[in-house]
Design an enzyme around this catalytic site. Structure first.
Site: not given
Length: 321
Positions: A102, A119, A177, A197
């Site tokens: 991200h 996150e 991740h 992605r």
């Protein structure tokens, strides 16, 4: 209006990697492979509506517009787009998720009004042998990663980590991740739906077409020298104390054990979000109480003041730093 703890109708999202495990929390799922329950959300791709009390039927966006300064606190808005700053999810990973990364708030290719995405994950449950991808091997550079992607050997660059219930992972923007099959996760994140992605196992999406990859954006936003990611075991034995799981510019997340009673309070600068990880009990405040069970998520207004948790349960608490 007197403030009270808000509960929301989750927005359920079908994902190619999802399953039906969220039914264990008593949620009614639509047909299909449900990978994400957006439990508390104020985003164009998913806005949750209140199901209890005087504000029932209102979306979190409407509450923000009409009552935000009172209920969310002085820090309770994104400085970039004015929205509720966090997004709370429960994730059911029946299959492996894509390898992804991200961006941060400052990446130039972000959609207008969109935030970056830092996150954290708290592992609610994990099947034996479950793993996640968490960061890259030492020495991986943009050039070596790009070569590995081109030669279809990206997995050689990535760290696999075994997981079990109670593990916690902080995932700042720029961390490569991927959740693996067999894990059930509570996710606290910036209010963003931007994912790049890197690799998706050559897997078609729900529409039967190969899912899009975002190689250039991914290579641009990865923190090759380290993102500041941290992980920890979170074993607790003493009720009534908080263990810090993640501390970032965007949120603080803590874990606590309730038993038998815990008197707490909100502060004027931030709302509090509670996720019931396991156990049962009640959430009490000056004007009422709500029975609690695993999977429940509550938004406590900043001006709620004193409240009490009673019973035997594990609670994940999030607020703005």
């Amino acid at each position: 209006m007197k403030s009270y703890p808000l509960q929301f109708q989750p927005e359920m999202k079908e994902r190619v990697w999802g399953g039906r495990t969220l039914e264990r929390f008593g949620f009614e799922l639509p047909e299909g492979a449900i990978g994400e329950g957006w439990m508390i959300g104020d985003h164009p791709n998913g806005t949750t509506k209140v199901v209890n009390g005087e504000l029932a039927g209102l979306g979190l966006d409407e509450i923000r517009e009409n009552y935000g300064k009172t209920l969310f606190g002085t820090k309770g808005f994104s400085e970039k787009n004015g929205r509720f700053p966090l997004l709370i999810k429960l994730l059911d990973c029946e299959d492996d998720l894509s390898v992804q990364v991200h961006p941060n708030d400052h990446y130039e290719n972000l959609a207008p009004g969109e935030l970056g995405k830092t996150e954290m994950w708290y592992i609610l449950d994990a099947k034996p042998g479950a793993k996640i991808i968490y960061g890259m091997n030492k020495g991986v550079t943009r050039e070596s990663l790009a070569d590995a992607i081109a030669e279809n050997r990206i997995m050689d660059c990535l760290q696999e980590v075994p997981v079990e219930a109670g593990d916690s992972f902080y995932i700042p923007a720029g961390t490569v991740h991927a959740l693996g099959a067999g894990v059930l996760v509570a996710e606290i994140q910036q209010n963003s739906d931007t994912t790049y992605r890197l690799y998706d196992y050559n897997r078609p999406g729900l529409d039967g077409k190969m899912r899009e990859l975002h190689i250039e954006d991914s290579l641009n936003v990865i923190a090759y020298e380290g993102s500041g990611s941290t992980r920890m075991k979170t074993n607790l034995t003493e009720p009534g104390t908080w263990l810090t799981l993640a501390s970032s510019p965007f949120f603080t997340v803590e874990k606590g054990l309730v038993g038998p009673q815990w008197e707490l309070t909100t502060t004027p600068d931030s709302f509090v979000i509670l996720v019931i990880a396991d156990g049962n009990g009640t959430l009490q405040w000056s004007d009422g109480q709500i029975a609690t069970k695993p999977g429940d998520c509550f938004l406590l207004p900043a001006d709620l003041g004193s409240y009490c948790l009673e019973g035997s349960m594990t609670v994940i608490r999030s607020y703005l730093p």
